[in-house]
Design an enzyme around this catalytic site. Structure first.
Site, PDB file in Angstrom:
ATOM      1  N   GLY A 138       0.843  -1.194  -0.211  1.00  0.00           N
ATOM      2  CA  GLY A 138       0.113   0.008   0.016  1.00  0.00           C
ATOM      3  C   GLY A 138       0.900   1.304  -0.035  1.00  0.00           C
ATOM      4  CB  CYS A 162     -16.163   4.502 -29.145  1.00  0.00           C
ATOM      5  SG  CYS A 162     -15.440   4.837 -30.765  1.00  0.00           S
ATOM      6  CD  GLU A 163     -16.771   3.409 -22.413  1.00  0.00           C
ATOM      7  OE1 GLU A 163     -16.980   4.079 -21.343  1.00  0.00           O
ATOM      8  OE2 GLU A 163     -16.990   2.167 -22.657  1.00  0.00           O
ATOM      9  N   PRO A 197       4.951  -4.546  -1.015  1.00  0.00           N
ATOM     10  CG  PRO A 197       7.033  -3.487  -1.258  1.00  0.00           C
ATOM     11  CD  PRO A 197       6.494  -5.141  -0.290  1.00  0.00           C
ATOM     12  N   GLY A 198       3.614  -3.227  -3.969  1.00  0.00           N
ATOM     13  CA  GLY A 198       3.768  -3.469  -5.427  1.00  0.00           C
ATOM     14  C   GLY A 198       4.047  -2.163  -6.254  1.00  0.00           C
ATOM     15  NE  ARG A 199      -0.118   2.485  -5.410  1.00  0.00           N
ATOM     16  CZ  ARG A 199      -1.019   2.665  -6.406  1.00  0.00           C
ATOM     17  NH1 ARG A 199      -1.183   3.154  -7.722  1.00  0.00           N
ATOM     18  NH2 ARG A 199      -2.244   1.977  -6.072  1.00  0.00           N
ATOM     19  CE1 TYR A 223      -1.924  -3.538  -8.403  1.00  0.00           C
ATOM     20  CE2 TYR A 223      -1.067  -1.223  -8.032  1.00  0.00           C
ATOM     21  CZ  TYR A 223      -1.292  -2.573  -7.551  1.00  0.00           C
ATOM     22  OH  TYR A 223      -0.887  -3.148  -6.584  1.00  0.00           O
ATOM     23  NE  ARG A 251      -3.270   3.086 -10.796  1.00  0.00           N
ATOM     24  CZ  ARG A 251      -3.191   4.399 -10.538  1.00  0.00           C
ATOM     25  NH1 ARG A 251      -2.723   5.267 -10.924  1.00  0.00           N
ATOM     26  NH2 ARG A 251      -3.439   4.472  -9.163  1.00  0.00           N
TER      27      ARG A 251
HETATM   28  N1  LLP Z   1      -1.119  -6.921  -0.679  1.00  0.00           N
HETATM   29  C1  LLP Z   1      -2.306  -7.135  -0.916  1.00  0.00           C
HETATM   30  C2  LLP Z   1      -3.040  -8.244  -0.259  1.00  0.00           C
HETATM   31  C3  LLP Z   1      -3.003  -6.341  -1.812  1.00  0.00           C
HETATM   32  O1  LLP Z   1      -4.247  -6.694  -2.130  1.00  0.00           O
HETATM   33  C4  LLP Z   1      -2.369  -5.531  -2.682  1.00  0.00           C
HETATM   34  C5  LLP Z   1      -2.862  -4.454  -3.424  1.00  0.00           C
HETATM   35  C6  LLP Z   1      -0.871  -5.215  -2.233  1.00  0.00           C
HETATM   36  C7  LLP Z   1      -0.242  -6.072  -1.191  1.00  0.00           C
HETATM   37  C8  LLP Z   1      -0.024  -4.283  -3.043  1.00  0.00           C
HETATM   38  O2  LLP Z   1      -0.425  -2.786  -2.839  1.00  0.00           O
HETATM   39  P1  LLP Z   1       0.577  -1.838  -3.392  1.00  0.00           P
HETATM   40  O3  LLP Z   1       1.801  -1.625  -2.545  1.00  0.00           O
HETATM   41  O4  LLP Z   1       0.788  -1.933  -4.708  1.00  0.00           O
HETATM   42  O5  LLP Z   1      -0.223  -0.665  -2.966  1.00  0.00           O
HETATM   43  N2  LLP Z   1      -5.412  -1.141  -9.411  1.00  0.00           N
HETATM   44  C9  LLP Z   1      -5.276  -0.130  -8.041  1.00  0.00           C
HETATM   45  C10 LLP Z   1      -4.437  -0.898  -6.961  1.00  0.00           C
HETATM   46  C11 LLP Z   1      -5.357  -2.197  -6.352  1.00  0.00           C
HETATM   47  C12 LLP Z   1      -4.348  -2.822  -5.260  1.00  0.00           C
HETATM   48  C13 LLP Z   1      -4.857  -4.101  -5.119  1.00  0.00           C
HETATM   49  N3  LLP Z   1      -4.339  -4.745  -4.087  1.00  0.00           N
HETATM   50  C14 LLP Z   1      -4.631   0.841  -8.560  1.00  0.00           C
HETATM   51  O6  LLP Z   1      -4.530   0.949  -9.676  1.00  0.00           O
HETATM   52  O7  LLP Z   1      -4.413   1.855  -7.839  1.00  0.00           O
END
Ligand code: LLP
Length: 427
Positions: free
Chosen positions: A240, A351-352, A283-285, A380, A320
């Site tokens: 997150g 087309c939106e 972390p993903g983002r 994402y 996004r």
């Molecule tokens: N762990 C779990 C259990 C999660 O559900 C998620 C993200 C993460 C870790 C990683 O979160 P991050 O560090 O990337 O914030 N599509 C959306 C974001 C959806 C996130 C879903 N879960 C966007 O484009 O902002």
């Protein structure tokens, strides 16, 4: 400004030592361009910040953010672990050489077959509900099986309502007040529940909710430790952690963030006499967002009631802005230092009416043929792209010190028909 923007001597956008305009000339557009070194830097900055204060620490990259095989291979080579949400993601990790102990599975609402499938792949499961625990016990041998349970820490945050995953409106995890009972149930079924997981949401730049979530997750864990006698081998606080998308937003001071959170975590471990479990973060983002730009070409400039800069990509390419109203900084990669001239809308080719990358965005005088960089598109971005409007998915290009390699070919029209079958009677 904390955005990752570099300009070369031709006044073009530089991505990992490559010229954005040259990349478009060579590979076409739209393309996602990945800067390898930035991924490595982001991972190492994050890992080092936490492991400095809490050496028994692991990063599980949430690969839903970007499952490009080269991206994941880069992280594999750094020693990173992975958080997955589907059997397909687990399969991808195993194919790439991640051993099962480096893979977490944090699925929700998954079927019995999927539970068994991921269990058989040998990965650690973060189980999301009582139903999943009971169903898992029916499809695998629970005796001594290590398990982690996802709890709702009743703290939620995120850049948009859709990305908040804690609190009363969240579908995720078990309730905080049923945790002792649920861990006991898992033990009664024969499982060895060694972990606890929480995740409050995505895209959070404010440190406060993380602190609250650590406090509440640890209070739940402490109670489970005291009342159900569970000895935790790991505590997983999810992901997150946000990144700046606008020029005004400040990046988190990750060293300070790590220091504060580890301090609080250790206080809580002491309070509940929980020993020294491994700390996980997912972390993903943070790892991939600013390591990738989406390059598009301007194909039409139109003065209507508003001024539209029309480009050759849309929300099928990067969802996004349309889905969450997310801001992605846009630069004219063809003339980076040109002065800002006007506020325009940057529109895609879907087309939106909602297909806009930006409204009222201050930009220089953009001309047809210019290359625009839509920044911070690594998290994402590609993973949420679609075939909507029958557009093939774009290519992905990896850049390492100026050398560019295609790591995903652009799809062709025939890819749109793949797996479709016209029944004989319609032939
Ligand atoms: N762990 C779990 C259990 C999660 O559900 C998620 C993200 C993460 C870790 C990683 O979160 P991050 O560090 O990337 O914030 N599509 C959306 C974001 C959806 C996130 C879903 N879960 C966007 O484009 O902002």
């Amino acid at each position: 400004m904390d955005l990752n923007i570099k300009v070369n001597e031709k006044d073009h956008l530089d991505i990992g030592g490559a010229d954005a305009c040259d990349l478009v000339d060579k590979f076409g557009s739209p393309i996602y361009v990945i800067d390898e070194n930035r991924i490595r830097d982001n991972y190492n900055r994050f890992y080092n910040a936490f492991s400095k204060y809490y050496p028994d620490f692991k990063v599980f990259y949430a690969c839903k953010a970007n499952t490009n095989l080269a991206v994941m291979k880069i992280l594999e080579s750094e020693g990173c672990c992975v958080d997955t949400v589907s059997p397909g993601e687990v399969y991808t990790c195993e194919k790439l050489g991640f051993s099962p102990d480096r893979i977490l599975f944090t699925g929700n609402n998954i079927t019995d077959e999927e539970l068994k499938e991921v269990h058989d792949m040998g990965v650690i499961l973060n189980v999301d509900s009582v139903s999943a625990i009971k169903r898992l016990a029916n499809v695998v041998d629970p005796n001594g099986l290590k398990l982690s349970i996802r709890v709702n820490p009743m703290v939620g945050a995120g850049h948009h309502a859709h990305t908040i995953t804690g609190g009363v409106m969240s579908k995720f995890g078990i309730m905080d007040n049923e945790a002792v009972e649920v861990y006991q149930l898992a033990e009664d079924l024969g499982f060895d529940p060694v972990g606890i997981h929480s995740h409050i949401g995505s895209g959070i730049l404010d440190p406060e909710p993380f602190k609250l979530a650590i406090g509440s997750t640890m209070d739940i864990a402490g109670k489970v430790h005291e009342e159900a006698g569970v000895d935790f081998e790991f505590v997983d606080f999810g992901g997150g952690i946000g990144v700046p998308y606008t020029p005004e937003e400040k990046a988190l001071d990750i060293d300070h963030f790590a220091h504060e959170n580890v301090k609080f975590f250790e206080e809580k471990l002491k309070e509940y006499n929980m020993g020294k479990p491994t700390m996980f973060l997912e972390p993903g983002r943070y790892i991939v967002a600013d390591a990738v730009d989406l390059l598009v070409k301007v194909n039409s400039v139109k003065q209507s009631y508003r001024k539209y800069i029309g480009v050759d990509a849309g929300f099928n390419t990067l969802l996004r802005p349309t889905m969450y109203g997310s801001y992605h900084h846009i630069v004219d990669a063809s003339k980076m230092s040109a002065p800002i001239k006007e506020e325009v809308d940057v529109a895609g080719d879907v087309c939106e009416s909602g297909d806009l990358f930006a409204r009222d965005r201050p930009l220089p005088e953009v001309e047809e043929g210019d290359v625009l960089g839509i920044l911070n598109a690594g998290a994402y971005g590609f993973t949420m792209a679609s075939h909507y409007n029958s557009r093939p998915l774009p290519a992905e290009i990896l850049v390492n010190n100026g050398n560019a390699t295609v790591v995903r070919k652009a799809e062709t029209y025939d890819d749109l028909f793949r797996n479709q079958i016209i029944p004989d009677y319609l032939q």
